[in-house]
Motif scaffolding. Structure first.
Motif, PDB file in Angstrom:
ATOM      1  N   LYS A 118      14.925   3.259  -2.041  1.00 39.36           N
ATOM      2  CA  LYS A 118      14.139   3.517  -3.264  1.00 39.36           C
ATOM      3  C   LYS A 118      13.673   2.207  -3.893  1.00 39.36           C
ATOM      4  O   LYS A 118      12.553   2.124  -4.405  1.00 39.36           O
ATOM      5  N   ARG A 119      14.516   1.187  -3.862  1.00 40.86           N
ATOM      6  CA  ARG A 119      14.107  -0.120  -4.409  1.00 40.86           C
ATOM      7  C   ARG A 119      12.909  -0.670  -3.659  1.00 40.86           C
ATOM      8  O   ARG A 119      11.975  -1.202  -4.262  1.00 40.86           O
ATOM      9  N   ILE A 120      12.919  -0.543  -2.347  1.00 41.11           N
ATOM     10  CA  ILE A 120      11.795  -1.028  -1.551  1.00 41.11           C
ATOM     11  C   ILE A 120      10.549  -0.192  -1.830  1.00 41.11           C
ATOM     12  O   ILE A 120       9.453  -0.730  -2.030  1.00 41.11           O
ATOM     13  N   GLU A 121      10.694   1.120  -1.847  1.00 39.52           N
ATOM     14  CA  GLU A 121       9.545   1.994  -2.135  1.00 39.52           C
ATOM     15  C   GLU A 121       8.958   1.680  -3.509  1.00 39.52           C
ATOM     16  O   GLU A 121       7.737   1.602  -3.673  1.00 39.52           O
ATOM     17  N   ASN A 122       9.828   1.492  -4.492  1.00 42.24           N
ATOM     18  CA  ASN A 122       9.363   1.152  -5.844  1.00 42.24           C
ATOM     19  C   ASN A 122       8.674  -0.208  -5.876  1.00 42.24           C
ATOM     20  O   ASN A 122       7.695  -0.404  -6.598  1.00 42.24           O
ATOM     21  N   ALA A 123       9.185  -1.155  -5.098  1.00 43.83           N
ATOM     22  CA  ALA A 123       8.567  -2.486  -5.046  1.00 43.83           C
ATOM     23  C   ALA A 123       7.163  -2.407  -4.450  1.00 43.83           C
ATOM     24  O   ALA A 123       6.244  -3.082  -4.928  1.00 43.83           O
ATOM     25  N   VAL A 124       6.974  -1.587  -3.433  1.00 46.18           N
ATOM     26  CA  VAL A 124       5.639  -1.406  -2.851  1.00 46.18           C
ATOM     27  C   VAL A 124       4.704  -0.790  -3.888  1.00 46.18           C
ATOM     28  O   VAL A 124       3.577  -1.265  -4.090  1.00 46.18           O
ATOM     29  N   LEU A 125       5.166   0.256  -4.557  1.00 44.64           N
ATOM     30  CA  LEU A 125       4.331   0.886  -5.593  1.00 44.64           C
ATOM     31  C   LEU A 125       4.006  -0.088  -6.717  1.00 44.64           C
ATOM     32  O   LEU A 125       2.865  -0.147  -7.193  1.00 44.64           O
ATOM     33  N   VAL A 145      -5.498 -10.161  -1.032  1.00 43.57           N
ATOM     34  CA  VAL A 145      -4.454 -11.056  -0.535  1.00 43.57           C
ATOM     35  C   VAL A 145      -4.301 -10.851   0.964  1.00 43.57           C
ATOM     36  O   VAL A 145      -4.729  -9.847   1.520  1.00 43.57           O
ATOM     37  N   GLY A 146      -3.655 -11.797   1.608  1.00 42.71           N
ATOM     38  CA  GLY A 146      -3.351 -11.678   3.022  1.00 42.71           C
ATOM     39  C   GLY A 146      -1.998 -11.027   3.237  1.00 42.71           C
ATOM     40  O   GLY A 146      -1.291 -10.666   2.280  1.00 42.71           O
ATOM     41  N   GLU A 152       5.119 -11.325   0.065  1.00 41.17           N
ATOM     42  CA  GLU A 152       5.782 -12.098  -1.000  1.00 41.17           C
ATOM     43  C   GLU A 152       5.765 -11.345  -2.325  1.00 41.17           C
ATOM     44  O   GLU A 152       6.744 -11.385  -3.084  1.00 41.17           O
ATOM     45  N   GLU A 153       4.671 -10.662  -2.623  1.00 37.64           N
ATOM     46  CA  GLU A 153       4.593  -9.888  -3.867  1.00 37.64           C
ATOM     47  C   GLU A 153       5.566  -8.716  -3.859  1.00 37.64           C
ATOM     48  O   GLU A 153       6.194  -8.419  -4.880  1.00 37.64           O
ATOM     49  N   VAL A 158      11.000  -6.577  -5.586  1.00 37.12           N
ATOM     50  CA  VAL A 158      12.388  -6.216  -5.268  1.00 37.12           C
ATOM     51  C   VAL A 158      13.330  -7.110  -6.058  1.00 37.12           C
ATOM     52  O   VAL A 158      14.296  -6.644  -6.668  1.00 37.12           O
ATOM     53  N   ASP A 159      13.040  -8.416  -6.065  1.00 39.15           N
ATOM     54  CA  ASP A 159      13.884  -9.373  -6.802  1.00 39.15           C
ATOM     55  C   ASP A 159      13.893  -9.076  -8.298  1.00 39.15           C
ATOM     56  O   ASP A 159      14.928  -9.202  -8.945  1.00 39.15           O
ATOM     57  N   SER A 160      12.754  -8.681  -8.847  1.00 36.27           N
ATOM     58  CA  SER A 160      12.714  -8.389 -10.292  1.00 36.27           C
ATOM     59  C   SER A 160      13.535  -7.151 -10.614  1.00 36.27           C
ATOM     60  O   SER A 160      14.112  -7.065 -11.699  1.00 36.27           O
TER      61      SER A 160
END
Length: 166
Positions: A118-125, A145-146, A152-153, A158-160
């Motif tokens: 879920k953290r990864i899915e939320n980070a993508v969104l 962006v590339g 990186e974004e 995820v880090d935030s």
């Protein structure tokens, strides 16, 4: 017919799961008409490739869809529906989101780590909501962006989430 009979037999063990059969041409039409009606599609490899490519365009790009081949004896195989795109190799053009989301599927379905997925899915969104786009999904008003910067974004997001939880 062997696999149809096998699927029907297994489906009988799961009365709460709806099973329907359709020809691939109808499935293709239904996928465009109302994609939310599908949760899982079981088919042979060639029809699966065709339908998954079609479904990718509903999301805007083949670079957006993760996939999984699951079995009962292991975590499964998780990969983006697209191939390796050798024509754009080393050009920083590929959309990494299908690969990132495939890792989320591995965590959720293969390893039972739903919170991490879920953290990864939320980070993508979150990254998409901030307007970051690779060339395949770019539109005016967003930031082009590339592959590397998109990754990186997502990582920053995820880090935030980790920092916010602390």
């Amino acid at each position: 017919m062997f696999w149809r009979k096998r699927v029907i037999a297994v489906a009988a063990e799961y009365p709460d799961v709806e099973l329907s059969h359709m020809y691939v041409d109808n499935a293709a039409m239904q996928l465009v008409r109302n994609p939310k009606q599908f949760d899982t599609i079981v088919t042979n490899n060639i029809f699966g490739d065709i339908l998954s490519d079609e479904a990718s365009m509903i999301t805007g790009s083949i670079g957006m869809l993760p996939s999984a081949s699951l079995g009962s004896s292991g975590p499964g195989l998780f990969e983006p529906i697209h191939g390796s795109a050798p024509d754009i190799a080393n050009q920083d053009k590929a959309n990494p989101l299908a690969t990132v989301l495939s890792a989320a599927m591995l965590l959720k379905y293969g390893l039972g780590e739903e919170n991490a997925a879920k953290r990864i899915e939320n980070a993508v969104l979150d990254t998409l909501n901030k307007g970051f786009r690779t060339g395949d999904i770019y539109s005016a008003g967003n930031k082009l962006v590339g592959c590397k910067e998109m990754g990186e974004e997502v990582l920053k997001s995820v880090d935030s989430q980790v920092a916010a939880a602390v």
